[in-house]
Design an enzyme around this catalytic site. Structure first.
Site, PDB file in Angstrom:
ATOM      1  N   GLY A 170      -0.825  30.090  17.240  1.00  0.00           N
ATOM      2  CA  GLY A 170      -1.157  29.208  16.039  1.00  0.00           C
ATOM      3  C   GLY A 170       0.011  28.361  15.716  1.00  0.00           C
ATOM      4  O   GLY A 170       0.993  28.232  16.576  1.00  0.00           O
ATOM      5  N   ASN A 171       0.222  27.836  14.875  1.00  0.00           N
ATOM      6  CA  ASN A 171       1.282  26.744  14.504  1.00  0.00           C
ATOM      7  C   ASN A 171       1.443  26.878  12.894  1.00  0.00           C
ATOM      8  O   ASN A 171       0.944  27.520  12.246  1.00  0.00           O
ATOM      9  CB  ASN A 171       1.196  25.372  15.117  1.00  0.00           C
ATOM     10  CG  ASN A 171      -0.002  24.577  14.277  1.00  0.00           C
ATOM     11  OD1 ASN A 171      -0.060  24.519  13.166  1.00  0.00           O
ATOM     12  ND2 ASN A 171      -1.299  24.403  15.362  1.00  0.00           N
ATOM     13  N   ARG A 172       2.641  26.008  12.461  1.00  0.00           N
ATOM     14  CA  ARG A 172       2.881  26.156  11.172  1.00  0.00           C
ATOM     15  C   ARG A 172       2.147  25.189  10.331  1.00  0.00           C
ATOM     16  O   ARG A 172       2.676  25.190   9.208  1.00  0.00           O
ATOM     17  CB  ARG A 172       4.345  25.980  11.132  1.00  0.00           C
ATOM     18  CG  ARG A 172       5.268  27.033  11.754  1.00  0.00           C
ATOM     19  CD  ARG A 172       6.565  26.586  12.106  1.00  0.00           C
ATOM     20  NE  ARG A 172       7.106  26.063  10.662  1.00  0.00           N
ATOM     21  CZ  ARG A 172       8.463  25.339  10.771  1.00  0.00           C
ATOM     22  NH1 ARG A 172       9.071  25.134  11.811  1.00  0.00           N
ATOM     23  NH2 ARG A 172       8.974  25.098   9.607  1.00  0.00           N
ATOM     24  N   SER A 173       1.206  24.766  10.586  1.00  0.00           N
ATOM     25  CA  SER A 173       0.514  23.724   9.689  1.00  0.00           C
ATOM     26  C   SER A 173       0.047  24.461   8.422  1.00  0.00           C
ATOM     27  O   SER A 173      -0.887  25.463   8.550  1.00  0.00           O
ATOM     28  CB  SER A 173      -0.514  23.134  10.201  1.00  0.00           C
ATOM     29  OG  SER A 173      -1.401  22.147   9.301  1.00  0.00           O
ATOM     30  N   ALA A 189      -3.364  20.146  12.894  1.00  0.00           N
ATOM     31  CA  ALA A 189      -2.271  20.322  14.127  1.00  0.00           C
ATOM     32  C   ALA A 189      -3.315  21.341  15.020  1.00  0.00           C
ATOM     33  O   ALA A 189      -3.349  22.487  14.938  1.00  0.00           O
ATOM     34  CB  ALA A 189      -1.163  21.129  13.575  1.00  0.00           C
TER      35      ALA A 189
END
Ligand code: PMT
Length: 221
Positions: free
Chosen positions: A28-31, A94
């Site tokens: 995943g990512n930090r959005s 994102a």
């Protein structure tokens, strides 16, 4: 309601995508979704019919917005394309660029000192919308960059056949992922505008003002 968005469908994607590795792990990512949700709320307040395609985030749906929750890039792409036709598409999500080739059916065991995952490119949702037979009048992308912001953002504007791109610097405090504030460098063919630093809610209004103006230019072309 007045303005070019009133009564028109606006599709906004927001938040991250999660690409599952096995039943307990994902990439995943930090959005946080804050930028995209602020845009969806501002568009709805201008009288647009807003479809918000949201990755996994912890935010309430803005008033007057139809929200569709998704998890992966593939699900986000399907939901975005199903929301067409639309007047405007804003890709603020994102989206993961790579996903595991396959999802392990059971929890993967730690058998070795290293683990190699095979990742495959996800389809580019934004570029797909820009060449879709039901292409919105205005296709707006975002670009998250750590350096050389204008060069990379203008490259994406051309490569993905966009009408406008809003670039934000990530990896520095006070802008980009997770925080309440941001700063945008917005580019379109033949033009540019700096917005902020300011709260994402304020930037959403300023970006929609530019969308409104560009939409009127496209309609009269
Ligand atoms: O959610 P917040 O915490 O508020 O943070 C906001 C934000 C930093 C996530 C947002 O402002 C932002 O920059 N979103 C785009 C992040 C990104 O993925 O940028 P990119 O440069 O990797 O992608 C360029 C564009 O292509 C983006 O519009 C993206 O949505 C789109 N894309 C990318 C890959 C893919 N497979 N499909 C896509 O549609």
């Amino acid at each position: 309601m007045s303005g070019a968005l009133a009564g028109r469908r606006v599709v906004v994607s927001a938040g991250p995508t999660y690409e599952d590795i096995d039943p307990v792990r994902f990439i995943g990512n930090r959005s946080s979704g804050k930028m995209g949700f602020a845009l969806a709320a501002a568009a709805a307040a201008r009288g647009a019919e807003v479809v918000l395609i949201a990755g996994p985030v912890h935010l309430p749906a803005p008033d007057g917005v139809r929200r569709i929750d998704v998890r992966s890039a593939a699900q986000m792409r399907e939901a975005v394309l199903a929301a067409l036709p639309a007047e405007v598409y804003i890709g603020a999500a994102a989206v993961a660029d790579y996903a595991p080739r396959s999802v392990a059916p059971g929890k993967m065991k730690k058998t070795g000192a290293t683990l190699v995952l095979e990742l495959v490119r996800t389809p580019d949702i934004l570029a797909g919308v820009a060449i879709h037979p039901q292409r919105p009048k205005l296709v707006v992308g975002f670009a998250a960059e750590t350096d050389d912001v204008e060069r990379y953002a203008r490259g994406k504007l051309v490569d993905k056949k966009l009408d406008m791109i809003a670039a934000n610097r990530v990896g520095v405090p006070g802008s980009g992922f997770e925080c309440d504030d941001n700063a945008l460098s917005v580019y379109w063919p033949g033009g540019a505008r700096e917005l902020g630093p300011a709260p994402k809610t304020v930037l959403a209004e300023a970006l929609l003002d530019l969308v409104d103006t560009r939409l009127q230019v496209h309609r009269s072309a």
